[in-house]
Write a protein that holds these residues in place. Structure first.
Motif, PDB file in Angstrom:
ATOM      1  N   CYS A  28       0.817  -1.230   0.000  1.00 25.06           N
ATOM      2  CA  CYS A  28       0.000   0.000   0.000  1.00 25.06           C
ATOM      3  C   CYS A  28       0.845   1.273   0.000  1.00 25.06           C
ATOM      4  O   CYS A  28       0.283   2.363  -0.007  1.00 25.06           O
ATOM      5  CB  CYS A  28      -0.940   0.003   1.206  1.00 25.06           C
ATOM      6  SG  CYS A  28      -0.099   0.191   2.790  1.00 25.06           S
ATOM      7  N   CYS A  53       3.250  -1.645   8.831  1.00 21.00           N
ATOM      8  CA  CYS A  53       1.993  -1.189   8.235  1.00 21.00           C
ATOM      9  C   CYS A  53       0.812  -1.615   9.107  1.00 21.00           C
ATOM     10  O   CYS A  53       0.718  -2.780   9.493  1.00 21.00           O
ATOM     11  CB  CYS A  53       1.859  -1.788   6.843  1.00 21.00           C
ATOM     12  SG  CYS A  53       0.309  -1.338   6.031  1.00 21.00           S
ATOM     13  N   HIS A  93      -1.401  -4.070   6.696  1.00 16.48           N
ATOM     14  CA  HIS A  93      -0.875  -5.343   6.204  1.00 16.48           C
ATOM     15  C   HIS A  93       0.133  -5.933   7.196  1.00 16.48           C
ATOM     16  O   HIS A  93       1.287  -5.511   7.241  1.00 16.48           O
ATOM     17  CB  HIS A  93      -0.214  -5.151   4.839  1.00 16.48           C
ATOM     18  CG  HIS A  93      -1.141  -4.596   3.812  1.00 16.48           C
ATOM     19  ND1 HIS A  93      -1.134  -3.268   3.436  1.00 16.48           N
ATOM     20  CD2 HIS A  93      -2.148  -5.189   3.121  1.00 16.48           C
ATOM     21  CE1 HIS A  93      -2.091  -3.069   2.532  1.00 16.48           C
ATOM     22  NE2 HIS A  93      -2.720  -4.213   2.332  1.00 16.48           N
TER      23      HIS A  93
END
Ligand SMILES: [Zn+2]
Ligand SMILES: [Zn+2]
Length: 230
Positions: free
Chosen positions: A51, A57, A60
């Motif tokens: 992303c 992240c 994720h």
């Protein structure tokens, strides 16, 4: 760079077509050590491959951090274009060695470069050259375990939209990669799509993705087409 530190091929090319540093313009230099150092003195923060967000992240959990020596543009772009189109494989080795000095050695078994496109006219793979420099300093093997499944450039086009739309089956990866901790290597990350597809293919083969290392990455966020990782 001293004349003795360049290869015989480079020496011949220099005599036919004198080179100049793509950063400062010094004639007879492929890339000055000081210019190379300046190029990677402020590496950008790593980004999530899926992303382009910061890492770790929040979206994720299985993020693959993309580590870049610099942002893509200006001097970095000129150096990479010279590597890709100027015929100077040694430039890739030097970029790889410089990258290896910027980042600590990750715990990994092998470096996997993005392969050259099918029917590419290039005499060498610039990603493999960068991986060679990284592996040399880190003491990690380079394994060209991936190849393009088909000539994606004629099928998808070479523009950014075509690259973002890369199908999930564009890479074939050697099954012996299963169980290995790997890091991907490429010259530049622009749309994130190529690295993402290769990361997926390696994971499907049972490898563990430690990260991706590129000479430079885009300063812009990238938006990938939906990817089956959450
Ligand atoms: Zn220079
Ligand atoms: Zn993410």
């Amino acid at each position: 760079m001293s004349i003795l530190s360049i290869s015989f091929l480079e020496l011949c090319m220099h005599m036919i077509w004198p080179v100049s540093c793509p950063v400062c313009g010094a004639v007879g230099r492929l890339l000055c050590p000081s210019c190379l150092g300046d190029l990677m003195k402020n590496p950008p923060l790593p980004r999530c491959l899926w992303c382009s967000g910061t890492v770790p992240c929040g979206t994720h959990a299985d993020t693959v951090p993309v580590h870049a020596g610099s942002l893509y543009g200006g001097d970095a772009r000129r150096v990479i274009l010279m590597l890709k189109h100027g015929g100077y494989r040694a430039l890739g080795l030097r970029l790889g060695r410089a990258l290896a000095e910027v980042f600590p050695v990750p715990a990994l078994d092998v470096l996997v470069p993005v392969p050259l496109h099918r029917r590419s006219p290039r005499r060498y793979n610039q990603a493999e050259a960068i991986a060679g420099g990284l592996g040399e300093v880190w003491g990690v093997d380079v394994w060209s375990a991936a190849r393009w499944s088909y000539d994606v450039r004629t099928r998808m086009g070479m523009d950014a939209a075509g690259r973002r739309a890369l199908p999930h089956d564009v890479f074939e990866v050697d099954g012996q990669i299963a169980g290995l901790r790997i890091a991907l290597v490429d010259d530049v990350c622009t749309t994130g799509s190529t690295l993402a597809r290769l990361a997926e293919a390696c994971r499907e083969r049972g490898a563990t993705l430690v990260g991706a290392f590129v000479s430079a990455r885009t300063p812009s966020p990238w938006v990938l087409y939906p990817i089956s990782t959450t």
